[in-house]
Write a protein that holds these residues in place. Structure first.
Motif, PDB file in Angstrom:
ATOM      1  N   LEU A 339       0.594  -1.322  -0.288  1.00 53.85           N
ATOM      2  CA  LEU A 339       0.130   0.151   0.142  1.00 53.85           C
ATOM      3  C   LEU A 339       0.804   1.207  -0.320  1.00 53.85           C
ATOM      4  O   LEU A 339       0.755   2.043  -0.569  1.00 53.85           O
ATOM      5  CB  LEU A 339      -0.811   0.400   1.018  1.00 53.85           C
ATOM      6  CG  LEU A 339      -2.231  -0.887   1.281  1.00 53.85           C
ATOM      7  CD1 LEU A 339      -3.050  -0.075   2.116  1.00 53.85           C
ATOM      8  CD2 LEU A 339      -3.025   0.031  -0.111  1.00 53.85           C
ATOM      9  N   LYS A 340       1.618   1.268   0.882  1.00 53.20           N
ATOM     10  CA  LYS A 340       3.089   2.026   0.871  1.00 53.20           C
ATOM     11  C   LYS A 340       3.426   3.051  -0.832  1.00 53.20           C
ATOM     12  O   LYS A 340       3.930   3.633  -1.022  1.00 53.20           O
ATOM     13  CB  LYS A 340       4.327   2.083   1.679  1.00 53.20           C
ATOM     14  CG  LYS A 340       3.725   2.573   3.166  1.00 53.20           C
ATOM     15  CD  LYS A 340       4.259   2.851   3.839  1.00 53.20           C
ATOM     16  CE  LYS A 340       3.605   2.425   5.847  1.00 53.20           C
ATOM     17  NZ  LYS A 340       5.128   2.481   6.637  1.00 53.20           N
ATOM     18  N   VAL A 341       4.399   1.944  -1.665  1.00 50.64           N
ATOM     19  CA  VAL A 341       4.303   1.506  -2.332  1.00 50.64           C
ATOM     20  C   VAL A 341       3.197   2.472  -3.458  1.00 50.64           C
ATOM     21  O   VAL A 341       3.408   3.679  -3.793  1.00 50.64           O
ATOM     22  CB  VAL A 341       4.822   0.100  -3.184  1.00 50.64           C
ATOM     23  CG1 VAL A 341       5.954   0.503  -4.620  1.00 50.64           C
ATOM     24  CG2 VAL A 341       5.746  -0.047  -2.298  1.00 50.64           C
ATOM     25  N   ILE A 342       2.376   1.950  -3.712  1.00 48.33           N
ATOM     26  CA  ILE A 342       0.992   2.485  -4.491  1.00 48.33           C
ATOM     27  C   ILE A 342       1.019   3.492  -4.035  1.00 48.33           C
ATOM     28  O   ILE A 342       0.732   4.697  -4.994  1.00 48.33           O
ATOM     29  CB  ILE A 342      -0.412   1.341  -4.519  1.00 48.33           C
ATOM     30  CG1 ILE A 342      -0.298   0.590  -4.404  1.00 48.33           C
ATOM     31  CG2 ILE A 342      -1.347   2.307  -5.008  1.00 48.33           C
ATOM     32  CD1 ILE A 342      -1.143  -1.130  -3.998  1.00 48.33           C
ATOM     33  N   HIS A 344       3.006   5.813  -3.397  1.00 50.87           N
ATOM     34  CA  HIS A 344       4.035   6.968  -3.298  1.00 50.87           C
ATOM     35  C   HIS A 344       3.810   6.968  -5.190  1.00 50.87           C
ATOM     36  O   HIS A 344       4.520   7.716  -5.407  1.00 50.87           O
ATOM     37  CB  HIS A 344       4.790   6.512  -2.729  1.00 50.87           C
ATOM     38  CG  HIS A 344       5.846   7.085  -1.589  1.00 50.87           C
ATOM     39  ND1 HIS A 344       5.047   8.700  -0.586  1.00 50.87           N
ATOM     40  CD2 HIS A 344       5.460   6.529  -0.532  1.00 50.87           C
ATOM     41  CE1 HIS A 344       5.719   8.774   0.219  1.00 50.87           C
ATOM     42  NE2 HIS A 344       5.203   6.985   1.072  1.00 50.87           N
ATOM     43  N   MET A 345       3.855   5.623  -4.978  1.00 53.03           N
ATOM     44  CA  MET A 345       3.733   5.984  -7.027  1.00 53.03           C
ATOM     45  C   MET A 345       2.814   6.996  -7.808  1.00 53.03           C
ATOM     46  O   MET A 345       3.112   7.161  -8.520  1.00 53.03           O
ATOM     47  CB  MET A 345       3.466   4.531  -8.036  1.00 53.03           C
ATOM     48  CG  MET A 345       4.740   3.282  -7.084  1.00 53.03           C
ATOM     49  SD  MET A 345       6.793   3.844  -7.975  1.00 53.03           S
ATOM     50  CE  MET A 345       6.442   3.050  -9.591  1.00 53.03           C
ATOM     51  N   ALA A 349       3.458   9.465  -9.711  1.00 50.71           N
ATOM     52  CA  ALA A 349       2.811   9.868 -11.444  1.00 50.71           C
ATOM     53  C   ALA A 349       2.188  11.098 -11.762  1.00 50.71           C
ATOM     54  O   ALA A 349       2.146  11.743 -12.263  1.00 50.71           O
ATOM     55  CB  ALA A 349       2.486   8.813 -11.438  1.00 50.71           C
ATOM     56  N   LEU A 350       1.377  11.465  -9.950  1.00 51.68           N
ATOM     57  CA  LEU A 350       1.025  12.932  -9.752  1.00 51.68           C
ATOM     58  C   LEU A 350       2.094  14.535 -10.372  1.00 51.68           C
ATOM     59  O   LEU A 350       1.376  15.850 -10.232  1.00 51.68           O
ATOM     60  CB  LEU A 350      -0.400  13.158  -9.350  1.00 51.68           C
ATOM     61  CG  LEU A 350      -1.186  11.876  -9.148  1.00 51.68           C
ATOM     62  CD1 LEU A 350      -2.104  11.701  -8.605  1.00 51.68           C
ATOM     63  CD2 LEU A 350      -1.799  12.317 -10.974  1.00 51.68           C
ATOM     64  N   GLY A 351       3.033  14.109  -9.644  1.00 50.69           N
ATOM     65  CA  GLY A 351       3.862  15.119  -9.703  1.00 50.69           C
ATOM     66  C   GLY A 351       3.833  15.675  -8.205  1.00 50.69           C
ATOM     67  O   GLY A 351       4.078  16.523  -8.200  1.00 50.69           O
ATOM     68  N   MET A 352       2.727  15.043  -7.159  1.00 56.94           N
ATOM     69  CA  MET A 352       2.547  15.259  -5.706  1.00 56.94           C
ATOM     70  C   MET A 352       4.107  14.808  -5.243  1.00 56.94           C
ATOM     71  O   MET A 352       3.405  14.350  -3.819  1.00 56.94           O
ATOM     72  CB  MET A 352       1.320  15.088  -5.014  1.00 56.94           C
ATOM     73  CG  MET A 352      -0.176  15.044  -6.180  1.00 56.94           C
ATOM     74  SD  MET A 352      -1.382  13.800  -5.846  1.00 56.94           S
ATOM     75  CE  MET A 352      -1.316  14.620  -4.490  1.00 56.94           C
TER      76      MET A 352
END
Ligand SMILES: Cc1cc2nc3c(=O)[nH]c(=O)nc-3n(C[C@H](O)[C@H](O)[C@H](O)COP(=O)(O)OP(=O)(O)OC[C@H]3O[C@@H](n4cnc5c(N)ncnc54)[C@H](O)[C@@H]3O)c2cc1C
Length: 354
Positions: A339-342, A344-345, A349-352
């Protein structure tokens, strides 16, 4: 006329030369008769599939990632996941038995039936030319191939000592890569796309590091075209470095295996055109393209990250990450909660990543 002329006797050029010398007439041209140590010599265990153990100085089972505020994530494995090689001995080993002439290549011209290579003291001709001449490749330039993104690698070497390798992820040390300390080599350094000198001075000041001998070299990165008529690029000249670490030794070894086969076929079948040679590029990308693209995505995201966001990553991913594959680094998040990987990925991807 030579079958193949290789420009550059670095890892890429010599690895390739060793594999084709018995099959054809090969000449290696190298401008530097006494090259210094120009990299840290950290490689994955794959090295031992190709070279003897006596070329290894040390093995690595752990290293620390260090956050801007000094938090640490321990990267570890029960078995060594990387090696530090004896860099000078490795260079000497690679050149043994090769036809190397120490001359600087000054010009290259393409004729209908051959390539002509001029050096400071002679002119040679060949059926195929290999550019293994590093990040600022003259071959790439003369063949009209697009230049890659160039970064600067800087390092300083002093006495070696005991301790664990530390990799600093800190935007004040490098905006797009990292800085490092390797006690076994008595070495510290960094890679950056801009202002290498001032970042190095700041890193040394903050980490209280003494500068001794000082080196600076370009590093090419990205995916680029690596063949044209009668021409093959390999190693740094072809940007065959890992986008997350800048490491290119294993990539050069791997690429030289593919290039050797294609060049052998080209000489035997007398097929020197770009279409035929492109099979080298296609095979390279089918083996490593997906991993390189994933690493490029991560580095692009890293470039946008602030030090504040890096601290968040350290909090979420620490205190340790088990490493499985030092070459395919993007696959090493298996021991981190999914869940943590998802999370942050998605943010990457959204540049946040502020
Ligand atoms: C600071 C730093 C640290 C690094 N650390 C690591 C690491 O720990 N692990 C790792 O795997 N990789 C590392 N690398 C990358 C690694 O060094 C290279 O990717 C690898 O050595 C492949 O190099 P190469 O043979 O393609 O090019 P090079 O080693 O640059 O060789 C090119 C050769 O061509 C010669 N040449 C150039 N122009 C001419 C000319 N006109 N005529 C004749 N000869 C010419 C040069 O003299 C040189 O010897 C590091 C790089 C840097 C800069």
């Amino acid at each position: 006329m030579y079958d193949t002329i290789i420009i550059g006797a670095g890892v890429a050029g010599t690895c390739l030369a060793r594999q084709i010398t018995d099959e054809m007439d090969v000449l290696v041209l190298e401008k530097d008769s006494q090259p210094g140590v120009k990299d840290s010599g950290i490689v994955s265990n794959t090295f031992l599939d190709y070279f003897p153990k006596h070329l290894v100085k040390d093995s690595i089972k752990e290293m620390n990632l260090v956050s801007p505020s000094g938090k640490r994530i321990r990267i570890f494995s029960n078995e060594p996941f990387a090696l530090i090689i004896k860099r000078k001995e490795f260079s000497t080993y690679l050149k043994k038995g090769l036809n190397v002439r120490y001359q600087t290549v000054t010009d290259i011209t393409y004729e209908n039936d051959y390539v002509s290579v001029s050096t400071d003291s002679n002119t040679y001709t060949a059926k195929i030319l290999v550019g293994a001449d590093g990040a600022s490749s003259i071959v790439r330039n003369k063949a009209g191939l697009k230049p890659p993104l160039i970064y600067f690698g800087m390092m300083s070497q002093a006495e070696s000592c005991k301790g664990i390798i530390e990799v600093f992820l800190n935007k004040y040390y490098s905006p797009d890569f990292f800085a490092w300390k390797i006690p076994q080599n008595g070495e510290h350094g960094l890679i950056t796309s801009v202002r290498p000198k001032s970042y190095m001075e700041y890193f040394e000041k903050k980490e209280d590091l003494q500068r001794n001998k000082f080196y600076s070299y370009p590093i090419a990165s990205g995916i680029q075209h690596m063949v044209s008529e009668r021409t093959v690029l390999i190693g740094d000249a072809a940007s065959q470095t890992k986008p997350l670490t800048g490491g290119g030794i294993i990539f050069s070894m791997k690429a030289s295996e593919i290039a050797a086969e294609v060049i052998n076929d080209a000489i035997n079948l007398r097929r020197y055109n770009e279409m035929f040679l492109k099979s080298y590029q296609d095979q390279w990308l089918s083996q490593w393209g997906a991993e390189i693209r994933r690493q490029l995505f991560l580095r692009k995201a890293y470039r946008k990250m602030t030090n504040h966001y890096l601290e968040l990553l350290f909090k979420d991913f620490g205190p340790e990450i088990e490493i499985h594959d030092y070459d395919r680094l993007s696959k090493n998040l298996k021991s981190v909660p999914k869940l943590k990987v998802i999370k942050h990925m998605l943010r990457m991807a959204l540049g946040m990543v502020q």
